[in-house]
Motif scaffolding. Structure first.
Motif, PDB file in Angstrom:
ATOM      1  N   SER A 130       1.669  -1.311  -0.107  1.00 57.40           N
ATOM      2  CA  SER A 130      -0.293   0.148  -0.125  1.00 57.40           C
ATOM      3  C   SER A 130       0.663   1.207  -0.431  1.00 57.40           C
ATOM      4  CB  SER A 130      -0.556  -0.238   0.833  1.00 57.40           C
ATOM      5  OG  SER A 130       0.172   0.201   2.519  1.00 57.40           O
ATOM      6  N   ASN A 131       0.411   1.841  -0.090  1.00 57.06           N
ATOM      7  CA  ASN A 131       1.122   3.681  -0.320  1.00 57.06           C
ATOM      8  C   ASN A 131       1.973   3.589  -0.959  1.00 57.06           C
ATOM      9  OD1 ASN A 131      -1.253   4.498   1.024  1.00 57.06           O
ATOM     10  ND2 ASN A 131       0.092   3.673   3.306  1.00 57.06           N
ATOM     11  N   GLY A 132       1.996   3.350  -2.305  1.00 56.91           N
ATOM     12  CA  GLY A 132       3.186   3.224  -3.483  1.00 56.91           C
ATOM     13  C   GLY A 132       3.135   2.793  -4.789  1.00 56.91           C
ATOM     14  N   PRO A 133       4.311   3.310  -6.087  1.00 57.24           N
ATOM     15  CA  PRO A 133       3.885   2.972  -7.076  1.00 57.24           C
ATOM     16  C   PRO A 133       3.825   1.276  -7.477  1.00 57.24           C
ATOM     17  CG  PRO A 133       6.535   3.856  -6.668  1.00 57.24           C
ATOM     18  CD  PRO A 133       5.514   3.254  -5.002  1.00 57.24           C
ATOM     19  N   VAL A 134       3.984   0.613  -6.479  1.00 56.32           N
ATOM     20  CA  VAL A 134       3.867  -0.928  -7.057  1.00 56.32           C
ATOM     21  C   VAL A 134       3.019  -1.521  -5.934  1.00 56.32           C
ATOM     22  CG1 VAL A 134       5.400  -2.702  -7.211  1.00 56.32           C
ATOM     23  CG2 VAL A 134       6.897  -0.849  -7.853  1.00 56.32           C
ATOM     24  N   GLY A 135       1.856  -2.607  -7.314  1.00 55.99           N
ATOM     25  CA  GLY A 135       1.269  -3.098  -6.114  1.00 55.99           C
ATOM     26  C   GLY A 135       1.508  -4.687  -6.552  1.00 55.99           C
ATOM     27  N   VAL A 136       1.486  -4.676  -5.247  1.00 56.00           N
ATOM     28  CA  VAL A 136       1.533  -6.503  -4.925  1.00 56.00           C
ATOM     29  C   VAL A 136       0.700  -7.360  -3.928  1.00 56.00           C
ATOM     30  CG1 VAL A 136       3.402  -8.727  -4.058  1.00 56.00           C
ATOM     31  CG2 VAL A 136       4.287  -6.168  -5.831  1.00 56.00           C
ATOM     32  N   SER A 137      -0.085  -8.432  -4.508  1.00 54.46           N
ATOM     33  CA  SER A 137      -0.747  -9.253  -3.585  1.00 54.46           C
ATOM     34  C   SER A 137      -0.216 -10.497  -4.063  1.00 54.46           C
ATOM     35  CB  SER A 137      -2.383  -8.711  -4.272  1.00 54.46           C
ATOM     36  OG  SER A 137      -2.900 -10.097  -3.634  1.00 54.46           O
ATOM     37  N   ILE A 138      -0.113 -10.609  -2.356  1.00 48.68           N
ATOM     38  CA  ILE A 138       0.354 -12.454  -2.219  1.00 48.68           C
ATOM     39  C   ILE A 138      -0.587 -13.459  -1.551  1.00 48.68           C
ATOM     40  CG2 ILE A 138       2.380 -13.675  -2.335  1.00 48.68           C
ATOM     41  CD1 ILE A 138       4.403 -11.882  -3.356  1.00 48.68           C
ATOM     42  N   ASP A 139      -0.818 -14.469  -1.577  1.00 43.41           N
ATOM     43  CA  ASP A 139      -1.522 -15.175  -1.257  1.00 43.41           C
ATOM     44  C   ASP A 139      -1.204 -16.478  -0.282  1.00 43.41           C
ATOM     45  OD1 ASP A 139      -3.733 -13.083  -1.430  1.00 43.41           O
ATOM     46  OD2 ASP A 139      -4.749 -14.712  -1.540  1.00 43.41           O
ATOM     47  N   ALA A 140      -0.353 -17.155   0.361  1.00 40.08           N
ATOM     48  CA  ALA A 140       0.478 -17.850   0.532  1.00 40.08           C
ATOM     49  C   ALA A 140       0.241 -18.760   1.622  1.00 40.08           C
ATOM     50  CB  ALA A 140       2.002 -17.413   0.077  1.00 40.08           C
ATOM     51  N   ARG A 141       0.730 -19.556   1.791  1.00 38.63           N
ATOM     52  CA  ARG A 141       0.473 -20.636   3.798  1.00 38.63           C
ATOM     53  C   ARG A 141       2.129 -20.369   4.524  1.00 38.63           C
ATOM     54  NH1 ARG A 141      -4.313 -22.012   4.376  1.00 38.63           N
ATOM     55  NH2 ARG A 141      -4.828 -23.317   1.697  1.00 38.63           N
ATOM     56  N   TRP A 142       3.011 -19.701   3.847  1.00 37.96           N
ATOM     57  CA  TRP A 142       3.975 -19.965   5.029  1.00 37.96           C
ATOM     58  C   TRP A 142       5.056 -19.162   4.297  1.00 37.96           C
ATOM     59  CZ3 TRP A 142       4.418 -23.235   8.676  1.00 37.96           C
ATOM     60  CH2 TRP A 142       3.736 -24.115   8.132  1.00 37.96           C
ATOM     61  N   LEU A 143       5.772 -17.629   5.656  1.00 38.15           N
ATOM     62  CA  LEU A 143       6.314 -17.068   5.510  1.00 38.15           C
ATOM     63  C   LEU A 143       7.521 -17.028   6.152  1.00 38.15           C
ATOM     64  CD1 LEU A 143       6.329 -13.110   4.602  1.00 38.15           C
ATOM     65  CD2 LEU A 143       4.964 -13.010   7.194  1.00 38.15           C
ATOM     66  N   VAL A 144       8.803 -16.868   5.488  1.00 34.81           N
ATOM     67  CA  VAL A 144       9.988 -17.478   5.564  1.00 34.81           C
ATOM     68  C   VAL A 144      10.904 -16.191   5.674  1.00 34.81           C
ATOM     69  CG1 VAL A 144      12.149 -19.184   5.415  1.00 34.81           C
ATOM     70  CG2 VAL A 144       9.411 -19.833   5.056  1.00 34.81           C
ATOM     71  N   LEU A 145      11.166 -15.343   6.834  1.00 34.28           N
ATOM     72  CA  LEU A 145      12.914 -14.155   6.515  1.00 34.28           C
ATOM     73  C   LEU A 145      14.081 -14.908   6.044  1.00 34.28           C
ATOM     74  CD1 LEU A 145      13.676 -11.747   7.650  1.00 34.28           C
ATOM     75  CD2 LEU A 145      14.453 -12.944   9.469  1.00 34.28           C
ATOM     76  N   SER A 146      14.281 -14.898   4.975  1.00 36.60           N
ATOM     77  CA  SER A 146      14.829 -16.197   4.166  1.00 36.60           C
ATOM     78  C   SER A 146      16.657 -15.114   4.096  1.00 36.60           C
ATOM     79  CB  SER A 146      14.770 -16.324   2.774  1.00 36.60           C
ATOM     80  OG  SER A 146      14.218 -15.770   1.737  1.00 36.60           O
ATOM     81  N   HIS A 147      16.020 -13.808   4.735  1.00 33.46           N
ATOM     82  CA  HIS A 147      18.185 -13.868   4.726  1.00 33.46           C
ATOM     83  C   HIS A 147      17.717 -12.582   5.375  1.00 33.46           C
ATOM     84  CE1 HIS A 147      22.274 -11.837   3.141  1.00 33.46           C
ATOM     85  NE2 HIS A 147      21.260 -11.060   3.724  1.00 33.46           N
ATOM     86  N   LEU A 148      18.587 -11.585   6.167  1.00 29.60           N
ATOM     87  CA  LEU A 148      18.549 -10.462   7.162  1.00 29.60           C
ATOM     88  C   LEU A 148      20.316 -10.146   6.577  1.00 29.60           C
ATOM     89  CD1 LEU A 148      17.524  -9.023   9.690  1.00 29.60           C
ATOM     90  CD2 LEU A 148      18.284 -10.391  11.165  1.00 29.60           C
ATOM     91  N   GLY A 149      21.011  -9.298   6.498  1.00 25.55           N
ATOM     92  CA  GLY A 149      21.977  -8.349   5.947  1.00 25.55           C
ATOM     93  C   GLY A 149      21.471  -7.495   6.740  1.00 25.55           C
ATOM     94  N   ALA A 150      23.005  -6.133   6.701  1.00 27.24           N
ATOM     95  CA  ALA A 150      22.918  -5.253   6.426  1.00 27.24           C
ATOM     96  C   ALA A 150      24.170  -3.995   5.682  1.00 27.24           C
ATOM     97  CB  ALA A 150      22.967  -4.838   8.124  1.00 27.24           C
ATOM     98  N   TYR A 151      23.752  -2.988   4.928  1.00 28.13           N
ATOM     99  CA  TYR A 151      24.826  -2.609   4.696  1.00 28.13           C
ATOM    100  C   TYR A 151      25.455  -1.184   5.198  1.00 28.13           C
ATOM    101  CZ  TYR A 151      21.271  -1.170   1.048  1.00 28.13           C
ATOM    102  OH  TYR A 151      20.474  -0.274   1.012  1.00 28.13           O
ATOM    103  N   CYS A 152      25.826   0.125   3.724  1.00 26.68           N
ATOM    104  CA  CYS A 152      26.116   1.465   4.452  1.00 26.68           C
ATOM    105  C   CYS A 152      25.682   1.486   2.887  1.00 26.68           C
ATOM    106  CB  CYS A 152      27.599   1.745   4.635  1.00 26.68           C
ATOM    107  SG  CYS A 152      27.794   2.831   4.825  1.00 26.68           S
ATOM    108  N   ARG A 153      24.530   2.693   3.711  1.00 22.70           N
ATOM    109  CA  ARG A 153      23.750   3.339   2.704  1.00 22.70           C
ATOM    110  C   ARG A 153      24.379   4.857   2.445  1.00 22.70           C
ATOM    111  NH1 ARG A 153      17.353   3.674   1.466  1.00 22.70           N
ATOM    112  NH2 ARG A 153      18.194   2.496   3.484  1.00 22.70           N
ATOM    113  N   SER A 154      25.081   5.708   1.391  1.00 23.32           N
ATOM    114  CA  SER A 154      25.945   6.403   1.890  1.00 23.32           C
ATOM    115  C   SER A 154      24.575   7.613   1.828  1.00 23.32           C
ATOM    116  CB  SER A 154      26.401   7.085   0.740  1.00 23.32           C
ATOM    117  OG  SER A 154      25.636   7.341  -1.018  1.00 23.32           O
ATOM    118  N   GLN A 155      24.940   8.786   2.946  1.00 24.52           N
ATOM    119  CA  GLN A 155      23.613   9.480   2.785  1.00 24.52           C
ATOM    120  C   GLN A 155      23.456  10.926   2.022  1.00 24.52           C
ATOM    121  OE1 GLN A 155      22.120   9.095   5.335  1.00 24.52           O
ATOM    122  NE2 GLN A 155      22.809   7.380   5.844  1.00 24.52           N
TER     123      GLN A 155
END
Length: 131
Positions: free
Chosen positions: A106-131
């Motif tokens: 919601s509230n953005g330029p891309v609309g995505v709608s997905i219905d599924a059985r499971w939700l998995v956090l498949s990756h969690l990482g970090a990086y430095c975004r230049s200001q």
């Protein structure tokens, strides 16, 4: 009210990073949507708007300032995408209804709608975004 972290099949990783101050899925910066026929699965890769108050030492030492996650929806039953752009900041809403996980943008330029059985956090990482 159940939050998105509570809907994950395994949430200890994100809970370890954020503690009690769990991030929302508001104003995420969507980088990628990948569809896999095996499962079938859909994976969204995006930056969270909130960085942990007390990040892991190696993240702090490297000057990381953005957390990036991949959420994978498994056993996709329905999927619709409307629009695409080079920069998509939007809100993600996830809820469980009648045993099915519903992910919506919601509230953005891309609309995505997905219905599924499971939700998995498949990756969690970090990086430095230049200001």
């Amino acid at each position: 009210m159940t939050g998105w972290v509570d809907l994950l099949s395994e949430s200890h990783g994100i809970r370890a990073i954020y503690g009690e101050d769990l991030p929302t899925l508001a104003s995420v910066d969507l980088h990628e949507l990948v569809l896999h026929r095996d499962g079938p699965r859909a994976t969204l890769r995006f930056d969270l708007a909130q960085f942990p108050r007390t990040p892991p030492k190696d993240w702090a030492d490297q000057g990381f300032n953005v957390v990036q996650v991949q959420l994978t929806l498994v056993e996709v039953e329905h999927l619709a995408v409307a629009g695409w752009t080079t920069h998509a900041t939007l809100d993600l809403d996830v809820e469980r209804r009648d045993g099915v996980l519903l992910l919506r943008t919601s509230n953005g330029p891309v609309g995505v709608s997905i219905d599924a059985r499971w939700l998995v956090l498949s990756h969690l990482g970090a990086y430095c975004r230049s200001q």
